[in-house]
Design a protein around this motif. Structure first.
Motif, PDB file in Angstrom:
ATOM      1  N   ASP A 276      71.515  43.671 -33.447  1.00 34.84           N
ATOM      2  CA  ASP A 276      70.169  43.112 -33.251  1.00 34.84           C
ATOM      3  C   ASP A 276      69.434  43.757 -32.075  1.00 34.84           C
ATOM      4  O   ASP A 276      68.880  43.065 -31.217  1.00 34.84           O
ATOM      5  N   LYS A 277      69.424  45.089 -32.060  1.00 34.49           N
ATOM      6  CA  LYS A 277      68.699  45.818 -31.011  1.00 34.49           C
ATOM      7  C   LYS A 277      67.795  46.865 -31.653  1.00 34.49           C
ATOM      8  O   LYS A 277      68.199  47.552 -32.593  1.00 34.49           O
ATOM      9  N   GLU A 278      66.584  46.978 -31.153  1.00 27.99           N
ATOM     10  CA  GLU A 278      65.655  48.003 -31.625  1.00 27.99           C
ATOM     11  C   GLU A 278      66.273  49.386 -31.399  1.00 27.99           C
ATOM     12  O   GLU A 278      66.685  49.736 -30.295  1.00 27.99           O
ATOM     13  N   GLY A 279      66.352  50.184 -32.472  1.00 31.40           N
ATOM     14  CA  GLY A 279      66.908  51.529 -32.355  1.00 31.40           C
ATOM     15  C   GLY A 279      68.419  51.596 -32.472  1.00 31.40           C
ATOM     16  O   GLY A 279      69.004  52.669 -32.257  1.00 31.40           O
ATOM     17  N   ALA A 280      69.082  50.469 -32.791  1.00 37.45           N
ATOM     18  CA  ALA A 280      70.522  50.533 -33.047  1.00 37.45           C
ATOM     19  C   ALA A 280      70.746  51.412 -34.283  1.00 37.45           C
ATOM     20  O   ALA A 280      69.980  51.345 -35.253  1.00 37.45           O
ATOM     21  N   PHE A 281      71.773  52.238 -34.267  1.00 35.94           N
ATOM     22  CA  PHE A 281      71.959  53.177 -35.380  1.00 35.94           C
ATOM     23  C   PHE A 281      73.432  53.529 -35.548  1.00 35.94           C
ATOM     24  O   PHE A 281      74.258  53.326 -34.654  1.00 35.94           O
ATOM     25  N   MET A 282      73.740  54.078 -36.702  1.00 39.36           N
ATOM     26  CA  MET A 282      75.049  54.669 -36.952  1.00 39.36           C
ATOM     27  C   MET A 282      74.889  55.789 -37.967  1.00 39.36           C
ATOM     28  O   MET A 282      73.945  55.810 -38.760  1.00 39.36           O
ATOM     29  N   ILE A 339      71.295  64.454 -33.823  1.00 36.90           N
ATOM     30  CA  ILE A 339      71.344  63.093 -33.271  1.00 36.90           C
ATOM     31  C   ILE A 339      70.871  63.090 -31.825  1.00 36.90           C
ATOM     32  O   ILE A 339      70.099  62.207 -31.400  1.00 36.90           O
ATOM     33  N   ASP A 340      71.304  64.057 -31.036  1.00 37.21           N
ATOM     34  CA  ASP A 340      70.881  64.129 -29.625  1.00 37.21           C
ATOM     35  C   ASP A 340      69.359  64.238 -29.508  1.00 37.21           C
ATOM     36  O   ASP A 340      68.742  63.614 -28.638  1.00 37.21           O
ATOM     37  N   TYR A 341      68.751  65.025 -30.391  1.00 35.74           N
ATOM     38  CA  TYR A 341      67.295  65.179 -30.346  1.00 35.74           C
ATOM     39  C   TYR A 341      66.603  63.855 -30.661  1.00 35.74           C
ATOM     40  O   TYR A 341      65.679  63.429 -29.953  1.00 35.74           O
ATOM     41  N   HIS A 342      67.068  63.182 -31.749  1.00 35.54           N
ATOM     42  CA  HIS A 342      66.397  61.947 -32.163  1.00 35.54           C
ATOM     43  C   HIS A 342      66.728  60.759 -31.262  1.00 35.54           C
ATOM     44  O   HIS A 342      66.134  59.694 -31.409  1.00 35.54           O
ATOM     45  N   LYS A 343      67.654  60.927 -30.338  1.00 39.60           N
ATOM     46  CA  LYS A 343      67.855  59.898 -29.316  1.00 39.60           C
ATOM     47  C   LYS A 343      66.646  59.820 -28.385  1.00 39.60           C
ATOM     48  O   LYS A 343      66.364  58.772 -27.800  1.00 39.60           O
ATOM     49  N   HIS A 344      65.929  60.923 -28.273  1.00 37.94           N
ATOM     50  CA  HIS A 344      64.788  60.989 -27.346  1.00 37.94           C
ATOM     51  C   HIS A 344      63.446  61.075 -28.057  1.00 37.94           C
ATOM     52  O   HIS A 344      62.400  60.874 -27.442  1.00 37.94           O
ATOM     53  N   SER A 351      62.330  54.833 -35.660  1.00 36.85           N
ATOM     54  CA  SER A 351      62.559  54.559 -34.236  1.00 36.85           C
ATOM     55  C   SER A 351      63.466  55.647 -33.687  1.00 36.85           C
ATOM     56  O   SER A 351      64.254  56.244 -34.431  1.00 36.85           O
ATOM     57  N   ARG A 352      63.358  55.919 -32.406  1.00 35.91           N
ATOM     58  CA  ARG A 352      64.352  56.838 -31.836  1.00 35.91           C
ATOM     59  C   ARG A 352      65.709  56.130 -31.792  1.00 35.91           C
ATOM     60  O   ARG A 352      65.798  54.904 -31.789  1.00 35.91           O
ATOM     61  N   LEU A 353      66.747  56.927 -31.786  1.00 37.71           N
ATOM     62  CA  LEU A 353      68.114  56.406 -31.888  1.00 37.71           C
ATOM     63  C   LEU A 353      68.602  55.997 -30.501  1.00 37.71           C
ATOM     64  O   LEU A 353      68.982  56.831 -29.693  1.00 37.71           O
ATOM     65  N   ARG A 354      68.617  54.686 -30.234  1.00 41.97           N
ATOM     66  CA  ARG A 354      68.868  54.204 -28.871  1.00 41.97           C
ATOM     67  C   ARG A 354      70.288  53.717 -28.645  1.00 41.97           C
ATOM     68  O   ARG A 354      70.891  54.009 -27.613  1.00 41.97           O
TER      69      ARG A 354
END
Length: 659
Positions: A276-282, A339-344, A351-354
């Motif tokens: 339940d967090k904005e940008g949570a991803f797998m 993945i590293d790029y889309h984290k930022h 959403s960016r991957l947070r």
């Protein structure tokens, strides 16, 4: 090396005759390649030891075998094939990438002037009556891929040997190239293999090597599919479980916290909602083999509807080099860089991957035995605890091994099984290690009664789990249970192992709600008057196909029929199949072509899968690999999971519907 020999090496070969393959069907032989023949020997290269000989003029194809990343029940992990007389295939397993490349290139060089060179070939194995690459069931079926006799099996050659630059030396053979990156399961550069520990492992025997999570180790020897000999940074060597480590290389995703293997769409959404967090991803495996999906949790698009989860397939593009992207304008040479790029930068995704989210079950997996080649367990190492139940063989109790590992201990009732035959087979069964199979740890065979020691599954059998949870399961969770079972059965199928009694009562549920197949192959060792007689009430008539009911003819396709009944059990939440009919009536009705009705929780598409499993002729039923793909596709489809449940074909009091 003999003066007439081009190559000599000890390799493994797979039995060409036996229908059922196990680790015992892989034999080490001395292979010798000369200008005229390929021969193999048991021991030294002498006429009396020769086990096989193929004239090179009869060979029409020599090529590597791509094995799709499945675990091979053979110590050597680099297979190649020699096809001769157009229809005969010899499968050979080399100990290293370089060795395989050298053999294949050498064979290609020697056969290039043959009159009968194949134009097409099968890049994967013939196994269990089917070509794994194209699913054709005719062994003599034409190949499904173009064969290039002159093409390299590599992308770049090894550096030349000093003094042998140029043509490879006077009359010499070409230097062995590297195998292609796409050939899953190969080590990469042919040098030392460095692995990263995914879990802690405390060695239990003097010859074991303990592992510390995230530390690096060098693999010294691939002993068998389940155990490696490795060396740590301090120079200590010992045996480690292969499923506790992952190779350290740029394309290996298992080393990253955001990657979850064996997670389907439904499970991914449950885990992300729990976070339940904005940008949570797998990042997880997609339903298409070899592809990956990024699942992202967001509240920004949901409005009043709560959170939304978006799934993005990672796409590939072949420029001069392979590139990966989510948004086409932003391409990367690796998935980790993407993945590293889309984290930022969101850059085209919701959403960016947070926050990386991993699968819920982070506990260490089971090992194939407690240590390398340790299948006989000392009963004094066992502590007996509470009784879990009574099975067809005897009492089952919870216990601990060396006061450390929770285990299930089955005490075999005297006269219940053919003990000597089972104990011998247990050595093979222990090597069947998979996340969706209940692991056999070993046996205590030196006293009476004998004990079978297995992995302990906290939630008990699937049948009771379904009955106790009636009314609380979603369509996605029921389908996930079926997926767990089919993945375990697919592994048995690939290893030519037949279960013979697949049903929800013989599947167990872990504390993290993973379903695993148990008791595979055990019915072979039950005494006739205890279980296998079709006239007795214990015989699993309601799970058996016509060829078993009438001829006791078992195969992986008879297991497929039983799997269809298991699916019916799951979607009826634990009801008894044919509950209003006795066994002899079921035999008659199934023989006449009648089948179980559609459970009310099963969509039409899910019921279609069950019906495919219940085809009259075994060869018309799908393989477990095909069923696995069908269920994965269903789990990836929102329309499948959210479709309204229509009424069953017949009233629930009815038993059967015509096929």
């Amino acid at each position: 090396m003999n003066a007439e020999s081009l190559l000599e090496e000890r390799l493994m070969k797979r039995s060409q005759q036996r229908k059922r393959l196990s680790p015992l069907n892989y034999k080490e032989r001395l292979f010798v390649l000369s200008r005229s023949r390929l021969e193999y020997y048991d021991g030294r290269a002498a006429k009396k030891n020769r086990k096989g000989s193929i004239q090179l003029s009869r060979i029409c194809c020599a090529e590597i075998v791509k094995h799709g990343g499945e675990i091979l029940p053979c110590p050597n992990k680099y297979p190649f094939q020699v096809v001769y007389d157009s229809v005969c295939t010899l499968y050979v397993f080399a100990p290293s990438q370089d060795s395989r490349s050298l053999w294949v290139q050498s064979l290609k060089e020697e056969i290039k002037h043959n009159a009968q060179i194949a134009t097409r070939f099968h890049p994967q194995f013939w196994q269990e009556g089917v070509w794994l690459c194209c699913r054709q069931t005719d062994r003599q079926a034409a190949g499904c891929q173009q064969y290039d006799l002159y093409g390299d099996i590599c992308r770049k050659p090894l550096p030349p040997i000093p003094g042998e630059e140029g043509a490879g030396g006077q009359g010499g053979l070409p230097r062995a190239p590297l195998a292609p990156e796409e050939d899953a399961g190969d080590s990469g550069d042919g040098g030392e293999v460095v692995v990263v520990a995914l879990y802690d492992f405390r060695g239990v025997e003097p010859h074991d090597l303990s592992l510390v999570r995230d530390h690096e180790y060098v693999v010294v020897e691939h002993c068998d599919p389940n155990w490696y000999k490795a060396r740590n940074l301090h120079g200590s060597e010992g045996y480690i479980p292969s499923n506790y480590v992952s190779e350290k290389k740029s394309g290996n995703l298992q080393q990253f916290s955001w990657y979850s293997k064996h997670i389907n769409r439904n499970q991914a959404e449950e885990l992300l909602r729990r976070e339940d967090k904005e940008g949570a991803f797998m990042v997880r495996d997609s339903s298409r083999l070899g592809a990956y999906t990024v699942s992202v949790y967001t509240k920004s698009l949901a409005g009043d509807r709560g959170a939304a989860i978006k799934h993005y397939h990672i796409k590939e593009v072949q420029t001069p080099f392979k590139q990966f992207y989510l948004a086409e304008k932003h391409q990367f040479s690796s998935i980790s860089a993407l993945i590293d790029y889309h984290k930022h930068n969101a850059a085209g995704i919701v959403s960016r991957l947070r926050y990386p989210v991993s699968k819920q079950d982070t506990s260490a997996p089971s090992t194939a035995g407690f240590s390398y080649e340790k299948w006989e367990i000392n009963p004094s190492d066992l502590t007996f605890m509470k009784e879990l139940g009574s099975g067809q063989f005897g009492l089952v109790r919870l216990g601990k091994w060396r006061a450390r590992h929770k285990v299930a201990i089955k005490a075999i009732r005297e006269g219940a099984m053919y003990e000597e035959d089972f104990i011998e087979e247990a050595k093979v069964m222990m090597r069947l290690s998979h996340p969706k199979l209940v692991q056999l740890y070993g046996v205590c065979s030196q006293q009476s009664p004998i004990y079978i020691v297995t992995e302990f599954m906290e939630r008990g059998c699937l049948l009771n789990f379904l009955r106790q949870g009636r009314g609380s399961f979603s369509l996605g969770s029921l389908l996930s249970m079926c997926q767990d079972v089919v993945e375990g059965m697919e592994h048995l199928e690939l290893n030519s192992f037949i279960h013979r009694d697949l049903a929800s009562r013989n599947c167990l549920v872990s504390d993290s709600l993973v379903v695993k197949v148990s008791d595979f192959g055990m019915t072979r060792y039950v005494l006739d008057n205890q279980y296998t007689s079709s006239s007795g009430s214990m015989f699993p008539v309601k799970w058996s196909p016509p060829e078993v009911l009438h001829y006791c003819k078992y195969s992986s396709k008879s297991d497929v029929w039983s799997y269809g009944v298991l699916m019916w059990e799951v979607f009826s939440e634990g009801r008894m199949p044919f509950e209003h009919s006795q066994n002899h009536q079921v035999v008659a009705m199934v023989t006449q072509g009648q089948r179980l009705f559609r459970p009310k929780l099963a969509t039409a598409a899910i019921y279609d899968i069950m019906h495919l499993c219940w085809k009259e002729r075994p060869e018309e039923r799908p393989s477990f690999s095909q069923i696995c793909t069908m269920i994965s596709n269903a789990l990836e489809s929102d329309t499948q999971l959210n479709s309204p449940i229509s009424p069953p074909y017949l009233h629930l009091n009815a038993t059967l519907t015509p096929p």
